[in-house]
Motif scaffolding. Sequence first.
Motif, mmCIF file in Angstrom:
data_model
loop_
_atom_site.group_PDB
_atom_site.id
_atom_site.type_symbol
_atom_site.label_atom_id
_atom_site.label_comp_id
_atom_site.label_asym_id
_atom_site.label_seq_id
_atom_site.Cartn_x
_atom_site.Cartn_y
_atom_site.Cartn_z
ATOM 1 N N GLU A 143 28.004 17.948 -74.552
ATOM 2 C CA GLU A 143 27.880 16.965 -73.466
ATOM 3 C C GLU A 143 28.980 17.188 -72.438
ATOM 4 O OE1 GLU A 143 27.496 12.799 -74.361
ATOM 5 O OE2 GLU A 143 26.010 13.135 -75.936
ATOM 6 N N ASP A 182 26.186 14.302 -69.221
ATOM 7 C CA ASP A 182 26.561 12.939 -69.613
ATOM 8 C C ASP A 182 26.761 12.052 -68.380
ATOM 9 O OD1 ASP A 182 27.259 10.925 -71.355
ATOM 10 O OD2 ASP A 182 29.066 11.907 -72.125
ATOM 11 N N ASP A 183 26.560 10.758 -68.556
ATOM 12 C CA ASP A 183 26.851 9.754 -67.520
ATOM 13 C C ASP A 183 26.139 10.044 -66.210
ATOM 14 O OD1 ASP A 183 28.813 8.745 -69.388
ATOM 15 O OD2 ASP A 183 30.175 10.311 -68.695
ATOM 16 N N LYS A 202 21.538 12.593 -69.515
ATOM 17 C CA LYS A 202 21.860 11.285 -70.092
ATOM 18 C C LYS A 202 22.079 10.270 -68.981
ATOM 19 C CE LYS A 202 23.936 10.795 -73.954
ATOM 20 N NZ LYS A 202 25.044 10.656 -74.934
ATOM 21 N N GLU A 230 21.435 5.791 -72.109
ATOM 22 C CA GLU A 230 22.628 5.313 -72.805
ATOM 23 C C GLU A 230 22.776 3.806 -72.647
ATOM 24 O OE1 GLU A 230 26.299 8.066 -72.610
ATOM 25 O OE2 GLU A 230 25.755 7.681 -70.543
#
Length: 282
Positions: free
Chosen positions: A152, A182-183, A203, A242
């Motif tokens: 990630e 990620d994010d 994500k 998430e």
Amino acid sequence: MTRSGRHSRLVVFNEEMRTKEILEQRLLNDLKYAIENKEFLVYFQPKYNVQVDPPVIGSAEALVRWKHHELGMIPPGDFISLFEKSSQIGILDRYVWAETARYIAQWKEKYGKVIPISVNLSRIDIFDPDLEKTIEGIVEETGIGRENLHLEVTESAYTEGEEQILEVIRCFRSKGYHIEMDDFGTGYSSLNMLSRMSIDVLKLDRSFIKDIKGEDDDSKDVQMVELILDIARSLKLVVVAEGVETKEQMEFLKKRGCDLIQGFYFSKPLPADEFEEKAIKD
Ligand code: C2E
Ligand code: MG
Ligand code: MG
Ligand code: MG
């Protein structure tokens, strides 16, 4: 406000700053001791595949916690950026990656079952010239297979040293690693970059999800999530949402074709033995 009142507030503020500084220095000093004494614990949060009925655990994310011998449990939010600033994050991350691979190997041996697990790479790790050697070493030593240790990388990392990051990611991917961004939505990577980027999983950040009420919600968040899911689909990316906390959020995402869901609605991050019980053991 009285003069003395104002004065005492200032004093408190300064003392708080001082205390924070002392605490941070303490944590920095304790890093090596903590690694040697196994104070860092790797927790695992399941990611549920909601496109099958009933949902099943498709993968998981490794998240570190610090069980400090004097200060008790410390969440990563309190020390990750500190170790990044002092360029020591690599020491901790290497430990977390190795522990994660060790667990995967141990569960494979015990149950003949493997669930791919993602680990977090700090933007500092990406620029470490030994990164490839470190990760390849861990995978070879444990024999878990490259496809089972997902990497990630936070979206905001892509905006610094763009070309170098793209190259590192391309290299890992060509070897068979899965890359998860990620994010997503919190950084500033452009659509142009997204299309050039060689990633497998996107994500969706919690900030888009947390205020979604459900089906009839016509908020900006809902529109953004629908748009991002469309883009991801056309780029053939797997999407993980998430921070999903409610049934309504889960159902909304499932209906819109989101592949995997990670959040308190299904499960908090779990200590290894609890994760083993819930996800690996049948
Ligand atoms: P992240 O990688 O985006 O991880 C997801 C965070 O969201 C985790 O926080 C997780 O506990 C939390 N979360 C998951 N579901 C929910 C939910 O439904 N509601 C809410 N409110 N939160 C949820 P955590 O474990 O505190 O980690 C925070 C961040 O620290 C991570 O964000 C990651 O950026 C960093 N981090 C954690 N472990 C490591 C590590 O081993 N290495 C590095 N470099 N960073 C790490
Ligand atoms: Mg992460
Ligand atoms: Mg995340
Ligand atoms: Mg996040």
